[in-house]
Design a protein around this motif. Structure first.
Motif, PDB file in Angstrom:
ATOM      1  N   LEU A   1      10.176 112.681  66.758  1.00  0.00           N
ATOM      2  CA  LEU A   1      10.782 113.618  67.699  1.00  0.00           C
ATOM      3  C   LEU A   1      12.277 113.751  67.463  1.00  0.00           C
ATOM      4  CD1 LEU A   1      10.562 115.435  70.178  1.00  0.00           C
ATOM      5  CD2 LEU A   1      10.703 113.389  71.620  1.00  0.00           C
ATOM      6  N   GLY A   2      12.946 112.642  67.257  1.00  0.00           N
ATOM      7  CA  GLY A   2      14.379 112.692  67.003  1.00  0.00           C
ATOM      8  C   GLY A   2      14.709 113.353  65.685  1.00  0.00           C
ATOM      9  N   SER A   3      13.882 113.100  64.664  1.00  0.00           N
ATOM     10  CA  SER A   3      14.132 113.683  63.356  1.00  0.00           C
ATOM     11  C   SER A   3      13.995 115.197  63.390  1.00  0.00           C
ATOM     12  CB  SER A   3      13.159 113.097  62.327  1.00  0.00           C
ATOM     13  OG  SER A   3      13.441 113.545  61.027  1.00  0.00           O
ATOM     14  N   VAL A   4      13.020 115.693  64.166  1.00  0.00           N
ATOM     15  CA  VAL A   4      12.838 117.136  64.298  1.00  0.00           C
ATOM     16  C   VAL A   4      13.930 117.746  65.167  1.00  0.00           C
ATOM     17  CG1 VAL A   4      11.328 118.925  65.240  1.00  0.00           C
ATOM     18  CG2 VAL A   4      10.353 117.045  63.914  1.00  0.00           C
ATOM     19  N   ALA A   5      14.215 117.096  66.303  1.00  0.00           N
ATOM     20  CA  ALA A   5      15.110 117.691  67.289  1.00  0.00           C
ATOM     21  C   ALA A   5      16.571 117.646  66.877  1.00  0.00           C
ATOM     22  CB  ALA A   5      14.930 116.994  68.631  1.00  0.00           C
ATOM     23  N   MET A   6      16.986 116.603  66.155  1.00  0.00           N
ATOM     24  CA  MET A   6      18.404 116.404  65.866  1.00  0.00           C
ATOM     25  C   MET A   6      18.861 117.026  64.551  1.00  0.00           C
ATOM     26  SD  MET A   6      19.372 114.827  68.529  1.00  0.00           S
ATOM     27  CE  MET A   6      18.740 113.785  69.859  1.00  0.00           C
ATOM     28  N   GLY A   7      17.918 117.508  63.739  1.00  0.00           N
ATOM     29  CA  GLY A   7      18.319 118.125  62.481  1.00  0.00           C
ATOM     30  C   GLY A   7      19.058 117.146  61.587  1.00  0.00           C
ATOM     31  N   ARG A   8      20.206 117.595  61.050  1.00  0.00           N
ATOM     32  CA  ARG A   8      20.986 116.756  60.143  1.00  0.00           C
ATOM     33  C   ARG A   8      21.763 115.663  60.868  1.00  0.00           C
ATOM     34  NH1 ARG A   8      24.661 120.553  56.644  1.00  0.00           N
ATOM     35  NH2 ARG A   8      25.223 121.248  58.751  1.00  0.00           N
ATOM     36  N   SER A   9      21.798 115.699  62.187  1.00  0.00           N
ATOM     37  CA  SER A   9      22.565 114.717  62.938  1.00  0.00           C
ATOM     38  C   SER A   9      22.008 113.312  62.714  1.00  0.00           C
ATOM     39  CB  SER A   9      22.526 115.043  64.433  1.00  0.00           C
ATOM     40  OG  SER A   9      23.101 114.001  65.192  1.00  0.00           O
ATOM     41  N   PRO A  10      22.871 112.302  62.545  1.00  0.00           N
ATOM     42  CA  PRO A  10      22.382 110.923  62.349  1.00  0.00           C
ATOM     43  C   PRO A  10      21.735 110.333  63.591  1.00  0.00           C
ATOM     44  CG  PRO A  10      24.785 110.968  62.533  1.00  0.00           C
ATOM     45  CD  PRO A  10      24.338 112.400  62.430  1.00  0.00           C
ATOM     46  N   MET A  11      21.872 110.995  64.738  1.00  0.00           N
ATOM     47  CA  MET A  11      21.261 110.469  65.956  1.00  0.00           C
ATOM     48  C   MET A  11      19.744 110.412  65.847  1.00  0.00           C
ATOM     49  SD  MET A  11      23.279 109.296  68.130  1.00  0.00           S
ATOM     50  CE  MET A  11      22.052 109.125  69.415  1.00  0.00           C
ATOM     51  N   GLY A  12      19.151 111.348  65.095  1.00  0.00           N
ATOM     52  CA  GLY A  12      17.702 111.284  64.923  1.00  0.00           C
ATOM     53  C   GLY A  12      17.274 110.022  64.214  1.00  0.00           C
TER      54      GLY A  12
END
Length: 454
Positions: free
Chosen positions: A201-212
């Protein structure tokens, strides 16, 4: 304008160029990509050899991690080392694994800018999502299996296949211990899947952001911190992280399966919901945006808020179904757990000293425990519990007594530290005809069932 690539229905006579690529081919491609990065290969090596090396290292030391559950038995049996590894993995290794694998599986395409090429080649966002999710799951299962196998093999080579002392002091035969250790690792897969789904979910939602990438680690550590806080038992059970702890109930007698089954069920619900949310966000995203840094408001409405709703709904369901309230820790539960563990371990001490065997029924052990010298409510966690254990030895008219200081954690686990008399629990070794051996009554662990008992 949002642009997506939809699957176009095709007939058997349609040209090959119009058909989406079969899932099997996409999965093989994703598996190759999953195991190509150096960090994943390094993780595999660490998981395959790390636990075994650690157990061998501890075997060479005179001191043991006695503050860790089953740590004081690592010199006695291989199965203790595997359980110590599982406890540490639930706190550190498994959140890290899910972050590096699931937390980066979609974000890596954003960083490389390869979405358009992948969509043109596969022609199906749905199949891309399925392949990436299955590839991530495969990698995570392989890494967890490596941790388990390494810990077991390392323990068997270093210590050997010997009986394991359960969390209530009773002895488990090697075969029984092996089965329960395997079950504990299998049960830990449920919260691992929940963290992996949060990573997707984080990988999809955050895009390139390292938060994912960081989201599973943050969620995992946050859940572990929550288990240390004096939260109501229903809040504790509503978090997937509780399943990283509740496997302890497998090593009690009778087994405490209620909290464990609840923890597994909650973890699987979180895994399904988070994966479904990740899928919904993925098939709706704009693949024409080459600088995607997250879906903003959609990440909140289709990510955070639904998971918060699942958490609150789970609390309500558990409160109604179990009738649990407060911390779940009270005086009667502590007294029963301490007396049971003491009786089991007293028999072990008698065996080490080559004295005539006694049974728990003959000992009739009982415990009287007070918190803060009786000045506060006799319930809840804390390091201010003090217990006096009484027992009877056949043929001896006097009643034996021993004192313990207890540190009771909010998650139900406690450590009982002997406070005399010295010949019973005041020293960590006992003298036998074969030399000094560890005193099982010096310190021991216990586990309290936080659910109401009837």
């Amino acid at each position: 304008m949002t642009a997506t690539v939809a699957e176009t229905p095709t007939s058997p006579d349609a040209p090959e160029a119009a058909r989406p690529v079969p899932v099997g081919r996409v999965l093989r491609f994703e598996l190759v990509k999953q195991f190509s990065p150096w960090r994943i290969r390094l993780l595999i090596i660490l998981c395959l050899i790390g636990p075994g090396i650690l157990i061998f290292g501890i075997k060479q030391q005179a001191t043991l991690p006695s503050d860790t559950l089953f740590g004081r038995w690592m010199h006695e049996t291989a199965w203790a080392g595997s359980l110590v590894t599982l406890g540490a993995a639930g706190t550190w290794a498994l959140p890290l694994i899910t972050s590096l694998v699931a937390g980066d599986v979609f974000a890596s395409e954003d960083r490389l800018g390869t979405w358009r090429h992948l969509l043109v080649a596969v022609r199906s966002p749905r199949r891309i999502f399925a392949a990436k999710a299955v590839a991530s799951l495969t990698a995570i299962l392989l890494l967890v299996t490596g941790l388990f196998v390494s810990s077991v093999v390392g323990g068997l080579l270093a210590v050997g296949d010997k009986p394991l002392i359960g969390v209530d002091g009773h002895s488990l035969a090697p075969g029984d211990a092996a089965v329960r250790v395997l079950m504990a690792w299998v049960c830990a897969l449920a919260p691992t899947l929940a963290l992996a789904a949060i990573g997707l979910l984080g990988s999809v939602a955050m895009g390139r952001s390292p938060m994912g990438l960081l989201l599973p680690m943050i969620a995992g550590f946050g859940m572990q911190v929550a288990q240390m806080l004096p939260l109501p038992v229903v809040v504790r059970l509503a978090l997937p992280g509780y399943a990283f702890i509740s496997w302890i109930g497998l090593f009690d007698e009778p087994q405490q399966l209620g909290p464990l089954l609840i923890g597994i069920a909650v973890s699987l619900v979180w895994a399904v919901v988070a994966t479904a949310l990740a899928y919904t966000l993925f098939v709706r995203r704009d693949f024409t945006n080459l600088t995607n840094d997250g879906t903003g408001r959609r990440a909140l409405t289709l990510g955070v808020l639904p998971m918060a709703g699942v958490f609150l709904a789970t609390i309500g369901v558990l409160a109604a179904a179990t009738g649990a309230s407060g911390s779940g820790i009270d005086q009667s539960k502590i007294q029963q757990s301490v007396a049971t563990a003491f009786a089991h371990l007293y028999r072990l001490q008698e065996q080490e000293l080559n004295r005539p065997p006694v049974t728990e029924a003959q000992l009739a052990a009982s415990a009287s425990c007070v918190k803060s010298e009786g000045l506060t409510a006799q319930e809840g966690p804390g390091n201010d519990w003090r217990c006096t254990v009484s027992w009877h030895v056949p043929g001896v008219s006097l009643t034996g007594q021993a004192v313990y200081q207890l540190d009771v954690n909010a998650n139900g686990r406690f450590i009982a530290d002997g406070d005399g008399p010295q010949e019973v629990n005041g020293y960590f070794l006992v003298h036998t005809s074969d030399g000094d051996v560890p005193n099982p009554l010096w310190q021991f662990d216990g586990n309290i069932d936080l659910l109401p008992t009837h």
